[in-house]
Design an enzyme around this catalytic site. Structure first.
Site, PDB file in Angstrom:
ATOM      1  N   LEU A  16     -17.580  -4.010   4.451  1.00 11.55           N
ATOM      2  CA  LEU A  16     -17.492  -3.076   3.005  1.00 11.55           C
ATOM      3  C   LEU A  16     -18.003  -3.966   2.125  1.00 11.55           C
ATOM      4  O   LEU A  16     -18.761  -3.603   1.091  1.00 11.55           O
ATOM      5  CB  LEU A  16     -15.970  -2.673   2.790  1.00 11.55           C
ATOM      6  CG  LEU A  16     -15.847  -2.086   1.385  1.00 11.55           C
ATOM      7  CD1 LEU A  16     -16.252  -0.471   1.671  1.00 11.55           C
ATOM      8  CD2 LEU A  16     -14.190  -2.108   1.080  1.00 11.55           C
ATOM      9  N   ASP A  87      -6.378 -18.341   4.993  1.00 13.12           N
ATOM     10  CA  ASP A  87      -5.588 -17.567   6.020  1.00 13.12           C
ATOM     11  C   ASP A  87      -4.579 -16.960   5.183  1.00 13.12           C
ATOM     12  O   ASP A  87      -3.592 -17.412   4.520  1.00 13.12           O
ATOM     13  CB  ASP A  87      -4.643 -18.821   6.820  1.00 13.12           C
ATOM     14  CG  ASP A  87      -3.871 -18.109   7.735  1.00 13.12           C
ATOM     15  OD1 ASP A  87      -3.866 -16.659   7.738  1.00 13.12           O
ATOM     16  OD2 ASP A  87      -3.195 -18.624   8.724  1.00 13.12           O
ATOM     17  N   LYS A 151      -8.443   2.603   1.306  1.00 12.57           N
ATOM     18  CA  LYS A 151      -7.709   3.321   2.268  1.00 12.57           C
ATOM     19  C   LYS A 151      -7.738   2.709   3.622  1.00 12.57           C
ATOM     20  O   LYS A 151      -8.612   1.915   3.917  1.00 12.57           O
ATOM     21  CB  LYS A 151      -8.081   4.634   2.132  1.00 12.57           C
ATOM     22  CG  LYS A 151      -9.655   4.701   2.472  1.00 12.57           C
ATOM     23  CD  LYS A 151     -10.059   6.393   2.582  1.00 12.57           C
ATOM     24  CE  LYS A 151      -9.932   6.768   4.058  1.00 12.57           C
ATOM     25  NZ  LYS A 151     -11.203   6.674   4.802  1.00 12.57           N
ATOM     26  N   GLU A 219     -20.694  14.336   9.493  1.00 11.17           N
ATOM     27  CA  GLU A 219     -21.422  13.061   9.489  1.00 11.17           C
ATOM     28  C   GLU A 219     -22.388  13.071  11.002  1.00 11.17           C
ATOM     29  O   GLU A 219     -21.825  13.855  11.960  1.00 11.17           O
ATOM     30  CB  GLU A 219     -20.491  11.870   9.613  1.00 11.17           C
ATOM     31  CG  GLU A 219     -19.894  11.617   8.230  1.00 11.17           C
ATOM     32  CD  GLU A 219     -18.820  10.574   8.628  1.00 11.17           C
ATOM     33  OE1 GLU A 219     -19.428   9.623   8.614  1.00 11.17           O
ATOM     34  OE2 GLU A 219     -17.750  10.897   8.685  1.00 11.17           O
ATOM     35  N   HIS A 243     -10.543  12.026   0.892  1.00 14.23           N
ATOM     36  CA  HIS A 243     -11.560  12.681   0.462  1.00 14.23           C
ATOM     37  C   HIS A 243     -11.566  14.232   0.565  1.00 14.23           C
ATOM     38  O   HIS A 243     -12.062  14.846  -0.722  1.00 14.23           O
ATOM     39  CB  HIS A 243     -12.782  12.225   1.338  1.00 14.23           C
ATOM     40  CG  HIS A 243     -12.796  10.832   1.595  1.00 14.23           C
ATOM     41  ND1 HIS A 243     -12.467   9.781   0.637  1.00 14.23           N
ATOM     42  CD2 HIS A 243     -13.328  10.229   2.670  1.00 14.23           C
ATOM     43  CE1 HIS A 243     -12.667   8.560   1.119  1.00 14.23           C
ATOM     44  NE2 HIS A 243     -13.186   8.858   2.467  1.00 14.23           N
ATOM     45  N   LYS A 348     -26.038  15.060   8.186  1.00 16.71           N
ATOM     46  CA  LYS A 348     -24.999  14.534   7.223  1.00 16.71           C
ATOM     47  C   LYS A 348     -24.939  15.158   5.990  1.00 16.71           C
ATOM     48  O   LYS A 348     -25.958  15.217   5.424  1.00 16.71           O
ATOM     49  CB  LYS A 348     -25.429  12.838   7.010  1.00 16.71           C
ATOM     50  CG  LYS A 348     -24.836  12.280   5.717  1.00 16.71           C
ATOM     51  CD  LYS A 348     -23.513  11.288   6.168  1.00 16.71           C
ATOM     52  CE  LYS A 348     -22.842  10.809   5.094  1.00 16.71           C
ATOM     53  NZ  LYS A 348     -21.641  10.444   5.305  1.00 16.71           N
TER      54      LYS A 348
HETATM   55  C1  BG6 Z   1     -14.688   6.482   4.985  1.00 16.30           C
HETATM   56  C2  BG6 Z   1     -14.114   6.862   6.470  1.00 16.30           C
HETATM   57  O1  BG6 Z   1     -13.674   6.604   3.924  1.00 16.30           O
HETATM   58  O2  BG6 Z   1     -15.998   7.630   4.553  1.00 16.30           O
HETATM   59  C3  BG6 Z   1     -15.512   6.853   7.443  1.00 16.30           C
HETATM   60  O3  BG6 Z   1     -13.413   5.714   6.635  1.00 16.30           O
HETATM   61  C4  BG6 Z   1     -16.453   7.909   6.967  1.00 16.30           C
HETATM   62  O4  BG6 Z   1     -15.114   6.932   8.544  1.00 16.30           O
HETATM   63  C5  BG6 Z   1     -16.748   7.750   5.323  1.00 16.30           C
HETATM   64  O5  BG6 Z   1     -17.742   7.554   7.773  1.00 16.30           O
HETATM   65  C6  BG6 Z   1     -17.893   8.712   4.833  1.00 16.30           C
HETATM   66  O6  BG6 Z   1     -18.232   8.292   3.653  1.00 16.30           O
HETATM   67  P1  BG6 Z   1     -19.722   8.790   3.026  1.00 16.30           P
HETATM   68  O7  BG6 Z   1     -19.682   8.128   1.815  1.00 16.30           O
HETATM   69  O8  BG6 Z   1     -20.683   8.241   3.778  1.00 16.30           O
HETATM   70  O9  BG6 Z   1     -19.603  10.126   3.110  1.00 16.30           O
END
Ligand code: BG6
Length: 490
Positions: A16, A87, A151, A219, A243, A348
């Site tokens: 991230l 740590d 999350k 996706e 989401h 996607k």
């Molecule tokens: C994340 C999920 O919150 O959102 C992932 O943990 C998922 O599994 C991702 O791939 C999708 O995000 P975006 O912005 O690529 O649609």
């Protein structure tokens, strides 16, 4: 507004930080939105120096930033980046860590303002917050301290409650930013504008004119190297609880009294509260889960979920979910909201499709072939709005055909939409929590999800039930077919 602060990223060596957070910081600087008095301290367990870390980050920015890296901008940012080995759960380590942070704050004039970003596995959240508290790092009379929680926020209602109590006892609700990166997406912010800044939509936005709504987030990728996380989560916890329900609440909420953080959140939470609970036998009738299996096309072979790294060979984790959901309020009673999300699908894309009712059987509608009006809000990768309506086909024959108005926001020259994390990091620094989830939103989302998960637990699914690269199991189609509808994959 003074945004001076130190951003502390727990999990600074993770995906991230590399793919999203650091490129977002670079982009903010590029856009001149980053405060001059700023430092970022990446924290991780791996041993490395700040120099070594900067080198790695340079490559990540080059790869993931939406701007071409500019050496001048990078040199400016580079000196504000530090790496600190820690740590997370070792009590004493925080003494020297605090001294380090104070030193950097003095050097960069960030005062006591701090953002603690939890980009670590959720099992560390509680321990880190606890240590910050014991070492008084959650308070400083000269500034503010905020915490950003990634999350998953818990894995069910009771674990989420437990975690929330621990966090807000230390940081209080107003300093707790529960991130849902979908809320930072350009077109999500546009949903409210579209609905409430246009006279033509709002009068039609209800069960008298709308037949149903489809919300899809698909996706093409599988779980990549996140098998261990995904095994514990599955699509329901990973996508739907956060989401997808956020998308639903924005599309269905009442107009807020004003644009204040609390007014907007109050309306969103009302939608979540009004969701008709799906439990017992209703689970089978209103939900579908799926898991992708292997697929071979030409020379290419895509692995099934069970063959992915760190995934159980007999896994029953769902990689696809479809739901039929009802909102029990005056505006939406009787209108089905079909929600669908999955991995390894043909494309996607995230879209909200609103299908309007057709007219009574009169005039042109005597001919049953007419298509309904459709409005599509495209969230990603294309951003825009599409509207389908009926018009006369040019010529002497009286034929009516569907035609389209298509507004493509990111096709316009020069529009390079900010990444969700840019907007959200900027908002944390500004202290604006409108695009973050309030506790009761998380709470009601879990309440809704829990009863479905509870029922699923008692019935072992027959997986895999869809081939990678397809639109999910056939039961997902049947879910709509029994209502004489179908998914519209455009
Ligand atoms: C994340 C999920 O919150 O959102 C992932 O943990 C998922 O599994 C991702 O791939 C999708 O995000 P975006 O912005 O690529 O649609």
């Amino acid at each position: 507004m003074d945004l001076s602060c130190t951003l502390i990223i727990f999990g600074g060596t993770g995906d991230l930080a590399h793919r999203k957070l650091m490129p977002a910081i670079y982009n903010l600087l590029h856009e001149k939105l980053l405060p001059e008095n700023f430092a970022v301290v990446a924290v991780g367990r791996k041993e490395k120096t700040s120099e070594g870390y900067r080198e790695e980050i340079y490559h990540s920015i080059r790869e993931f930033s939406r701007f071409k890296i500019d050496e001048g901008t990078w040199n400016h940012l580079k000196d504000k980046i530090y790496y600190r080995t820690l740590d997370f759960l070792q009590e004493e380590a925080y003494i020297s860590f605090e001294a380090f942070l104070r030193d950097k704050a003095d050097q960069h004039h960030t005062r006591g303002n701090r953002v603690y970003y939890m980009a670590v596995a959720p099992e560390y959240f509680e321990g880190i917050v606890d240590k910050l508290h014991r070492h008084c790092m959650d308070r400083d009379v000269t500034g503010w301290q905020r915490v950003v929680i990634e999350k998953p926020f818990g894995r069910d209602l009771s674990s989420a409650k437990y975690l929330n109590d621990k966090i807000v006892q230390v940081f209080q609700e107003e300093n707790t930013y529960r991130i849902d990166h979908y809320l930072g997406k350009e077109m999500l912010q546009n949903i409210m504008v579209l609905r409430f800044a246009n006279m033509i939509f709002e009068p039609l936005w209800n069960n008298r004119f709308i037949d149903h709504i489809q919300i899809t987030s698909s996706e093409t990728m599988g779980v990549e190297n996140r098998g261990d996380y995904y095994e514990r989560s599955g699509a329901m916890r990973d996508m739907v609880q956060s989401h997808m329900l956020q998308l639903l609440s924005l599309i269905a909420m009442e107009p807020p009294n004003d644009l204040d953080t609390e007014s907007v959140r109050n309306e969103k939470v009302k939608v979540l509260k009004a969701l008709k609970k799906i439990e017992g036998k209703a689970v089978d009738q209103n939900t579908v889960r799926g898991q992708y299996g292997a697929c071979k096309t030409g020379n290419e072979e895509i692995l099934g979920y069970r063959e992915e790294v760190r995934v159980n060979l007999k896994s029953t984790t769902e990689t696809f979910v479809a739901l039929r959901v009802f909102i029990e309020n005056f505006r939406w009673a009787g209108v089905p909201f079909y929600i669908r999300t999955g991995k390894r699908m043909p494309e996607k894309s995230t879209e909200i499709l609103i299908q309007f009712k057709t007219m009574e059987n009169i005039l042109y509608f005597k001919d049953k072939q007419l298509q309904p009006n459709i409005l599509v809000i495209r969230i990603q990768p294309m951003e825009g709005i599409f509207f389908q309506f009926n018009a006369k086909e040019p010529g002497t024959r009286q034929r009516i055909i569907p035609v389209e108005m298509d507004f493509c926001q990111n096709c316009r020259i020069g529009i390079n939409s900010p990444e969700a994390y840019e907007r959200l990091l900027y908002d944390v620094m500004r202290g604006d929590a409108t695009l973050f989830a309030r506790w009761d939103e998380v709470e009601y989302a879990w309440k809704f999800i829990d009863s479905i998960l509870e029922e699923w637990k008692d019935h072992i699914p027959v997986f895999p039930n869809y081939a990678a690269g397809t639109w999910g199991p056939k039961e997902a189609d049947e879910l709509l077919e029994k209502d004489q509808r179908n998914w519209i994959n455009r």
